[in-house]
Design a protein around this motif. Structure first.
Motif, short mmCIF file in Angstrom:
data_model
loop_
_atom_site.label_atom_id
_atom_site.label_comp_id
_atom_site.label_asym_id
_atom_site.label_seq_id
_atom_site.Cartn_x
_atom_site.Cartn_y
_atom_site.Cartn_z
N GLU A 1 -24.64 57.93 20.13
CA GLU A 1 -23.71 58.70 20.46
C GLU A 1 -22.84 59.38 19.60
OE1 GLU A 1 -25.62 57.09 24.28
OE2 GLU A 1 -24.44 56.29 22.39
N LEU A 2 -22.02 58.33 19.09
CA LEU A 2 -21.06 58.43 17.89
C LEU A 2 -21.54 58.92 16.54
CD1 LEU A 2 -18.15 57.97 17.11
CD2 LEU A 2 -18.89 55.61 15.99
N ILE A 3 -22.91 58.68 16.32
CA ILE A 3 -23.28 59.26 15.20
C ILE A 3 -23.80 60.71 15.43
CG2 ILE A 3 -25.87 59.14 13.87
CD1 ILE A 3 -25.94 56.10 14.50
N LEU A 4 -24.35 61.34 16.59
CA LEU A 4 -24.48 62.68 16.76
C LEU A 4 -23.36 63.32 16.87
CD1 LEU A 4 -27.47 62.35 19.22
CD2 LEU A 4 -27.73 62.56 16.71
N SER A 5 -22.38 62.67 17.48
CA SER A 5 -20.98 63.32 17.58
C SER A 5 -20.50 63.84 16.21
CB SER A 5 -20.09 62.57 18.42
OG SER A 5 -18.60 62.92 18.29
N ASN A 6 -20.30 62.50 15.22
CA ASN A 6 -19.91 62.79 13.99
C ASN A 6 -20.63 63.74 13.22
OD1 ASN A 6 -17.49 61.01 14.21
ND2 ASN A 6 -18.94 59.15 13.61
N LEU A 7 -21.96 63.80 13.34
CA LEU A 7 -22.65 64.76 12.63
C LEU A 7 -22.39 66.15 13.05
CD1 LEU A 7 -24.98 65.37 10.65
CD2 LEU A 7 -26.70 64.90 12.23
N ARG A 8 -22.37 66.38 14.45
CA ARG A 8 -21.92 67.77 14.78
C ARG A 8 -20.32 68.32 14.21
NH1 ARG A 8 -22.73 65.43 19.86
NH2 ARG A 8 -24.80 66.24 20.66
N GLU B 1 -44.81 55.29 15.86
CA GLU B 1 -44.55 54.66 17.38
C GLU B 1 -42.87 54.18 17.38
OE1 GLU B 1 -47.42 51.59 18.01
OE2 GLU B 1 -49.08 52.74 17.12
N VAL B 2 -42.21 54.53 16.51
CA VAL B 2 -40.68 54.56 16.66
C VAL B 2 -40.05 56.06 16.66
CG1 VAL B 2 -38.86 53.57 15.53
CG2 VAL B 2 -40.83 52.42 15.35
N ASN B 3 -40.30 56.86 15.74
CA ASN B 3 -39.47 58.08 15.61
C ASN B 3 -40.31 59.25 15.48
OD1 ASN B 3 -39.63 57.81 13.08
ND2 ASN B 3 -37.46 58.36 12.75
N ALA B 4 -41.59 59.17 15.20
CA ALA B 4 -42.35 60.23 14.48
C ALA B 4 -43.37 61.05 15.63
CB ALA B 4 -43.43 59.46 13.60
N SER B 5 -42.80 60.72 17.07
CA SER B 5 -43.59 61.41 18.10
C SER B 5 -43.11 62.87 18.00
CB SER B 5 -42.98 60.92 19.39
OG SER B 5 -41.59 60.96 19.64
N GLU B 6 -43.99 63.69 18.52
CA GLU B 6 -43.69 65.26 18.51
C GLU B 6 -42.50 65.61 19.36
OE1 GLU B 6 -45.75 69.30 19.97
OE2 GLU B 6 -47.13 67.62 19.61
N ASP B 7 -42.33 64.73 20.46
CA ASP B 7 -40.91 65.02 21.28
C ASP B 7 -39.65 64.60 20.62
OD1 ASP B 7 -39.59 65.40 23.92
OD2 ASP B 7 -39.06 63.28 23.71
N ASN B 8 -39.72 63.75 19.79
CA ASN B 8 -38.52 63.18 19.15
C ASN B 8 -38.34 64.23 18.08
OD1 ASN B 8 -36.17 61.48 18.26
ND2 ASN B 8 -37.24 61.08 16.43
N LEU B 9 -39.49 64.70 17.35
CA LEU B 9 -39.27 65.63 16.17
C LEU B 9 -38.84 66.88 16.93
CD1 LEU B 9 -42.58 64.80 14.15
CD2 LEU B 9 -40.41 64.34 13.39
N ARG B 10 -39.23 67.31 17.55
CA ARG B 10 -38.57 68.63 18.56
C ARG B 10 -37.18 68.50 18.77
NH1 ARG B 10 -42.31 72.36 19.16
NH2 ARG B 10 -44.59 71.94 19.42
N GLN B 11 -36.80 67.51 19.36
CA GLN B 11 -35.51 67.12 19.62
C GLN B 11 -34.42 67.23 18.44
OE1 GLN B 11 -34.52 64.02 22.36
NE2 GLN B 11 -36.51 64.13 23.15
N THR B 12 -35.30 66.56 17.32
CA THR B 12 -34.29 66.65 16.09
C THR B 12 -34.19 67.88 15.52
OG1 THR B 12 -35.37 64.37 15.61
CG2 THR B 12 -34.43 65.84 13.67
N GLY B 13 -35.42 68.67 15.77
CA GLY B 13 -35.20 70.25 15.12
C GLY B 13 -34.35 70.78 15.68
N GLU B 14 -34.26 70.78 17.21
CA GLU B 14 -33.18 71.51 17.76
C GLU B 14 -31.89 71.23 17.60
OE1 GLU B 14 -34.59 71.17 21.92
OE2 GLU B 14 -36.70 71.89 21.41
N PHE B 15 -31.69 70.02 17.59
CA PHE B 15 -30.27 69.67 17.18
C PHE B 15 -29.78 70.04 16.02
CE2 PHE B 15 -27.58 66.35 15.40
CZ PHE B 15 -26.49 66.43 16.63
N LEU B 16 -30.78 69.82 14.83
CA LEU B 16 -30.11 70.23 13.50
C LEU B 16 -30.17 71.66 13.43
CD1 LEU B 16 -32.00 67.77 11.46
CD2 LEU B 16 -29.68 67.61 12.08
#
Length: 180
Positions: free
Chosen positions: A79-86, A104-119
Motif C-alpha cells: 500500500e505505501l509503495i503504490l501510494s508513494n509511486l502515485r 509463479e510469483v508475479n509473471a501471471s497475466e493477471d498481475n501483468l495486466r494490473q501492473t499495466g493498468e496502474f502504470l
C-alpha cells in the motif's frame, strides 16, 4: 561524468538513511551531476518528498500489485509503495519502474495486466518499465553465505513468455525494456 554519467544511490534501500541520502544527492546536484536513486518506495512520503528536489531519475522497484501476495514474498504489503509511486508521479518526477519477472510469483497475466493498468494511469512520469527476468546467478552467493534464497526452485522464464509479457505491457502504451 563527461559523457552524461552521474551518481546513483542504490542499496539495500538508500531511503533508510534519509539524511545521508539527501545530503549526498544535494552535494552531487551542486556539482552538476545527474542523480538517480534506486528504491523500493517503502518509506514515509516525507522522505521521498525531501530528497526529490535532488533526484533527476527514480529507479522504482515494483514487485506485485496484490498486497497479500506482495506480503507473502517480501514480508510487507504494498500500500505505501503504490501510494508513494502515485504521489511521485503526480509531482512530475521522472520514474523508471523496475520489475523482476518471476514465474509463479508475479509473471501471471493477471498481475501483468494490473501492473499495466496502474502504470498507464500515472502518465508521462513513467519513463519506462524495465522487466528483469529471473535468473539464478546469485545462488552461489547465497550458498557461500550459508543462506537460502526463496526462489532456488523457481523456473526460468522461456524467452517466449518474456516476449509475451513485454507485448502485453506495451499494449498499455508503456515503454518496456527487457533488462538482463
Amino acid at each position: 561524468y563527461e559523457d552524461g554519467g552521474g551518481l546513483t544511490l542504490t542499496g539495500g534501500e538508500p531511503l533508510l538513511q534519509p539524511a545521508f541520502a539527501e545530503a549526498l544527492l544535494r552535494l552531487a546536484r551542486a556539482e552538476g551531476l545527474n542523480t538517480a536513486i534506486e528504491t523500493t518506495g517503502n518509506a514515509p512520503w516525507e522522505i521521498l518528498e525531501n530528497v526529490s528536489p535532488y533526484v533527476d531519475c527514480w529507479l522504482f522497484d515494483l514487485k506485485h500489485m496484490d498486497s497479500p501476495t506482495h506480503r507473502k514474498w517480501t514480508g510487507l504489503g504494498n500500500e505505501l509503495i503504490l501510494s508513494n509511486l502515485r504521489r511521485l508521479a503526480a509531482s512530475g518526477a521522472r520514474i523508471r519502474v523496475r520489475m523482476p519477472l518471476i514465474p509463479e510469483v508475479n509473471a501471471s497475466e493477471d498481475n501483468l495486466r494490473q501492473t499495466g493498468e496502474f502504470l498507464a494511469q500515472l502518465g508521462a512520469a513513467i519513463q519506462s518499465l524495465d522487466l528483469l527476468p529471473y535468473h539464478k546467478l546469485a545462488r552461489a552467493k547465497y550458498e557461500a553465505l550459508g543462506q537460502s534464497a526463496k526462489f532456488y526452485d523457481a523456473a526460468l522464464m522461456p524467452d517466449t513468455q518474456v516476449d509475451a509479457a513485454e507485448e502485453l505491457l506495451r499494449s498499455y502504451k508503456l515503454t518496456v525494456h527487457i533488462v538482463g
